[in-house]
Design a protein around this motif. Structure first.
Motif, PDB file in Angstrom:
ATOM      1  N   PHE A 132       0.486  -1.328   0.111  1.00  0.00           N
ATOM      2  CA  PHE A 132       0.229   0.261   0.158  1.00  0.00           C
ATOM      3  C   PHE A 132       0.899   1.112  -0.170  1.00  0.00           C
ATOM      4  CE2 PHE A 132      -2.581   3.711   2.343  1.00  0.00           C
ATOM      5  CZ  PHE A 132      -3.660   3.320   1.196  1.00  0.00           C
ATOM      6  N   MET A 133       0.997   1.789  -1.189  1.00  0.00           N
ATOM      7  CA  MET A 133       1.670   3.724  -1.417  1.00  0.00           C
ATOM      8  C   MET A 133       0.305   4.728  -0.767  1.00  0.00           C
ATOM      9  SD  MET A 133       4.208   2.714  -4.180  1.00  0.00           S
ATOM     10  CE  MET A 133       4.848   4.204  -4.044  1.00  0.00           C
ATOM     11  N   ASP A 134       1.193   5.326  -0.392  1.00  0.00           N
ATOM     12  CA  ASP A 134       0.204   6.685  -0.011  1.00  0.00           C
ATOM     13  C   ASP A 134       1.603   7.605   0.270  1.00  0.00           C
ATOM     14  OD1 ASP A 134      -1.994   8.525   0.639  1.00  0.00           O
ATOM     15  OD2 ASP A 134      -0.942   8.200   2.262  1.00  0.00           O
ATOM     16  N   GLN A 135       0.890   9.315  -0.629  1.00  0.00           N
ATOM     17  CA  GLN A 135       2.409  10.023  -1.370  1.00  0.00           C
ATOM     18  C   GLN A 135       3.609   9.683  -0.957  1.00  0.00           C
ATOM     19  OE1 GLN A 135       1.151  12.582   2.588  1.00  0.00           O
ATOM     20  NE2 GLN A 135      -0.923  13.200   2.172  1.00  0.00           N
ATOM     21  N   GLY A 136       3.778   8.613  -2.404  1.00  0.00           N
ATOM     22  CA  GLY A 136       5.738   8.479  -2.347  1.00  0.00           C
ATOM     23  C   GLY A 136       5.765   8.098  -2.149  1.00  0.00           C
ATOM     24  N   LEU A 137       5.461   7.182  -0.490  1.00  0.00           N
ATOM     25  CA  LEU A 137       5.823   5.945   0.287  1.00  0.00           C
ATOM     26  C   LEU A 137       5.600   4.941   0.049  1.00  0.00           C
ATOM     27  CD1 LEU A 137       6.564   8.604   3.307  1.00  0.00           C
ATOM     28  CD2 LEU A 137       8.126   7.090   1.876  1.00  0.00           C
ATOM     29  N   ILE A 138       5.642   3.639   0.345  1.00  0.00           N
ATOM     30  CA  ILE A 138       4.822   2.222   1.214  1.00  0.00           C
ATOM     31  C   ILE A 138       5.065   3.105   2.544  1.00  0.00           C
ATOM     32  CG2 ILE A 138       5.340   0.136   1.437  1.00  0.00           C
ATOM     33  CD1 ILE A 138       6.727  -0.008  -1.156  1.00  0.00           C
ATOM     34  N   VAL A 139       3.769   2.797   3.170  1.00  0.00           N
ATOM     35  CA  VAL A 139       3.083   2.381   4.680  1.00  0.00           C
ATOM     36  C   VAL A 139       2.404   1.514   4.960  1.00  0.00           C
ATOM     37  CG1 VAL A 139       2.810   5.283   4.425  1.00  0.00           C
ATOM     38  CG2 VAL A 139       0.553   3.014   3.622  1.00  0.00           C
ATOM     39  N   GLU A 140       2.445   0.239   4.388  1.00  0.00           N
ATOM     40  CA  GLU A 140       2.555  -1.120   4.422  1.00  0.00           C
ATOM     41  C   GLU A 140       2.669  -2.110   3.176  1.00  0.00           C
ATOM     42  OE1 GLU A 140      -1.622  -3.379   7.128  1.00  0.00           O
ATOM     43  OE2 GLU A 140      -1.383  -1.081   6.854  1.00  0.00           O
ATOM     44  N   ALA A 141       3.350  -3.183   4.141  1.00  0.00           N
ATOM     45  CA  ALA A 141       3.648  -4.355   2.488  1.00  0.00           C
ATOM     46  C   ALA A 141       3.142  -5.551   3.915  1.00  0.00           C
ATOM     47  CB  ALA A 141       4.560  -4.355   2.527  1.00  0.00           C
ATOM     48  N   ARG A 142       1.858  -6.264   3.284  1.00  0.00           N
ATOM     49  CA  ARG A 142       1.677  -7.754   3.750  1.00  0.00           C
ATOM     50  C   ARG A 142       1.412  -8.556   3.183  1.00  0.00           C
ATOM     51  NH1 ARG A 142      -1.988  -5.295   8.824  1.00  0.00           N
ATOM     52  NH2 ARG A 142      -1.814  -8.016   9.422  1.00  0.00           N
ATOM     53  N   PRO A 143       1.102 -10.124   3.161  1.00  0.00           N
ATOM     54  CA  PRO A 143       1.044 -10.764   3.084  1.00  0.00           C
ATOM     55  C   PRO A 143      -0.715 -10.692   2.129  1.00  0.00           C
ATOM     56  CG  PRO A 143       1.913 -12.473   4.798  1.00  0.00           C
ATOM     57  CD  PRO A 143       1.691 -10.840   4.803  1.00  0.00           C
ATOM     58  N   SER A 144      -1.533 -10.455   1.413  1.00  0.00           N
ATOM     59  CA  SER A 144      -2.255  -9.929   1.023  1.00  0.00           C
ATOM     60  C   SER A 144      -3.385 -10.439   2.364  1.00  0.00           C
ATOM     61  CB  SER A 144      -3.435 -11.015  -0.240  1.00  0.00           C
ATOM     62  OG  SER A 144      -2.878 -11.958  -0.196  1.00  0.00           O
ATOM     63  N   ALA A 145      -3.856 -11.889   2.661  1.00  0.00           N
ATOM     64  CA  ALA A 145      -5.145 -12.029   3.667  1.00  0.00           C
ATOM     65  C   ALA A 145      -4.734 -11.009   4.727  1.00  0.00           C
ATOM     66  CB  ALA A 145      -4.653 -13.623   3.394  1.00  0.00           C
ATOM     67  N   GLU A 146      -3.415 -11.061   5.689  1.00  0.00           N
ATOM     68  CA  GLU A 146      -3.222 -10.608   6.245  1.00  0.00           C
ATOM     69  C   GLU A 146      -3.661  -9.184   6.213  1.00  0.00           C
ATOM     70  OE1 GLU A 146       0.788 -10.771   8.292  1.00  0.00           O
ATOM     71  OE2 GLU A 146       0.573 -12.944   8.316  1.00  0.00           O
ATOM     72  N   PHE A 147      -3.518  -8.544   4.892  1.00  0.00           N
ATOM     73  CA  PHE A 147      -3.688  -7.014   4.857  1.00  0.00           C
ATOM     74  C   PHE A 147      -5.087  -6.659   4.491  1.00  0.00           C
ATOM     75  CE2 PHE A 147      -4.526  -3.435   2.017  1.00  0.00           C
ATOM     76  CZ  PHE A 147      -3.970  -2.635   2.224  1.00  0.00           C
ATOM     77  N   PHE A 148      -6.175  -7.387   4.005  1.00  0.00           N
ATOM     78  CA  PHE A 148      -7.298  -7.141   3.978  1.00  0.00           C
ATOM     79  C   PHE A 148      -8.153  -7.802   4.999  1.00  0.00           C
ATOM     80  CE2 PHE A 148      -6.263  -7.722  -0.665  1.00  0.00           C
ATOM     81  CZ  PHE A 148      -6.598  -6.239  -0.969  1.00  0.00           C
ATOM     82  N   ALA A 149      -7.215  -8.440   5.624  1.00  0.00           N
ATOM     83  CA  ALA A 149      -8.252  -8.836   7.077  1.00  0.00           C
ATOM     84  C   ALA A 149      -8.000  -7.844   8.258  1.00  0.00           C
ATOM     85  CB  ALA A 149      -7.680 -10.577   7.974  1.00  0.00           C
ATOM     86  N   SER A 150      -7.083  -7.146   8.161  1.00  0.00           N
ATOM     87  CA  SER A 150      -6.658  -6.266   9.567  1.00  0.00           C
ATOM     88  C   SER A 150      -4.990  -5.759   8.739  1.00  0.00           C
ATOM     89  CB  SER A 150      -6.658  -6.943  10.582  1.00  0.00           C
ATOM     90  OG  SER A 150      -5.307  -8.194  10.813  1.00  0.00           O
TER      91      SER A 150
END
Length: 250
Positions: free
Chosen positions: A218-236
């Motif tokens: 997940f990128m926002d304003q020119g930075l990666i602010v979160e990077a996780r396995p997809s199942a974990e990312f969409f769960a929480s």
């Protein structure tokens, strides 16, 4: 397959990438998501030299594309090396970029002949096999103007695959399509993922990101602010900006 470290890119006074780092393994499918203007497409274009970086380091399959010296000067490999390294990646654009004066088959064989020096008797059977793979054998001799948006994008995928890349980069491949045409393109991409093609996909298709991607960035304003396995990312999702983004998208 890809190692990008502390990538910075500005356009004039606008710093679009503010130190983006990414490592990608063979066979991995990464979905890069985030609001418009967050730098996703620019980062993708930096990986295959469609944009030059201002600072950072890029390696493709262990080969150095660009690096920054101790004085802060970014230097690229020699031009011939850059072209060779960039051929390891195939790019699919938002707006297809097919040659309108060429048939579907001619669009697919043009780059292998002119860039790789392949002969027609070698590339035409491969091109026909790729058209069958994307479900468009019947459109072999049609011109792009006679195709739907979804068909054009599947031709664009076949064209990229004809160069036999090790990595496929997708820049919002469905955002210019009507919803009913989006599915046929995503099916083709799912099939590539099932065949363990290494894929980095900038997308707003949350279903694809959830079901096909092994990892979400997940990128926002020119930075990666979160990077996780997809199942974990969409769960929480952990970052407040990522949570707000998902709340609006889902």
């Amino acid at each position: 397959m890809i190692r990008a470290s502390q990538i910075h890119k500005r356009f004039g006074h606008n710093e679009v990438l503010k130190g983006v780092s990414l490592e990608m393994a063979k066979g991995e499918v990464i979905a890069m998501i985030g609001p418009s203007g967050s730098g996703k497409s620019t980062f993708l274009r930096c990986l295959n030299h469609l944009e030059t970086i201002d600072a950072g380091r890029i390696e493709i399959e262990g080969e150095l594309l660009a690096d920054t010296d101790a004085a802060g000067h970014c230097r690229y490999a020699p031009e011939a090396e850059v072209r060779r390294i960039c051929r390891k990646t195939g790019m699919v654009f938002q707006h297809f970029n097919l040659f309108p004066h060429m048939t579907v088959l001619q669009n697919i064989i043009e780059a292998p002949i002119t860039v790789k020096g392949m002969t027609r008797d070698v590339i035409i059977p491969r091109a026909e096999a790729l058209l069958a793979k994307v479900g468009l054998s019947a459109k072999r001799d049609a011109y792009p103007g006679r195709l739907s948006g979804g068909q054009k994008q599947r031709v664009a995928i076949a064209r990229a695959l004809a160069m036999e890349p090790d990595i496929m980069l997708f820049d919002e491949p469905t955002s210019a399509l009507d919803p009913e045409l989006t599915g046929e393109v995503l099916r083709t991409m799912r099939e590539l993922a099932d065949e363990h093609m290494t894929m980095l996909v900038v997308t707003h298709e949350m279903g694809f990101a959830r079901e096909v991607a092994s990892r979400v960035i997940f990128m926002d304003q020119g930075l990666i602010v979160e990077a996780r396995p997809s199942a974990e990312f969409f769960a929480s999702p952990e970052h407040p900006r990522a949570r707000a983004f998902l709340d609006n998208m889902l």
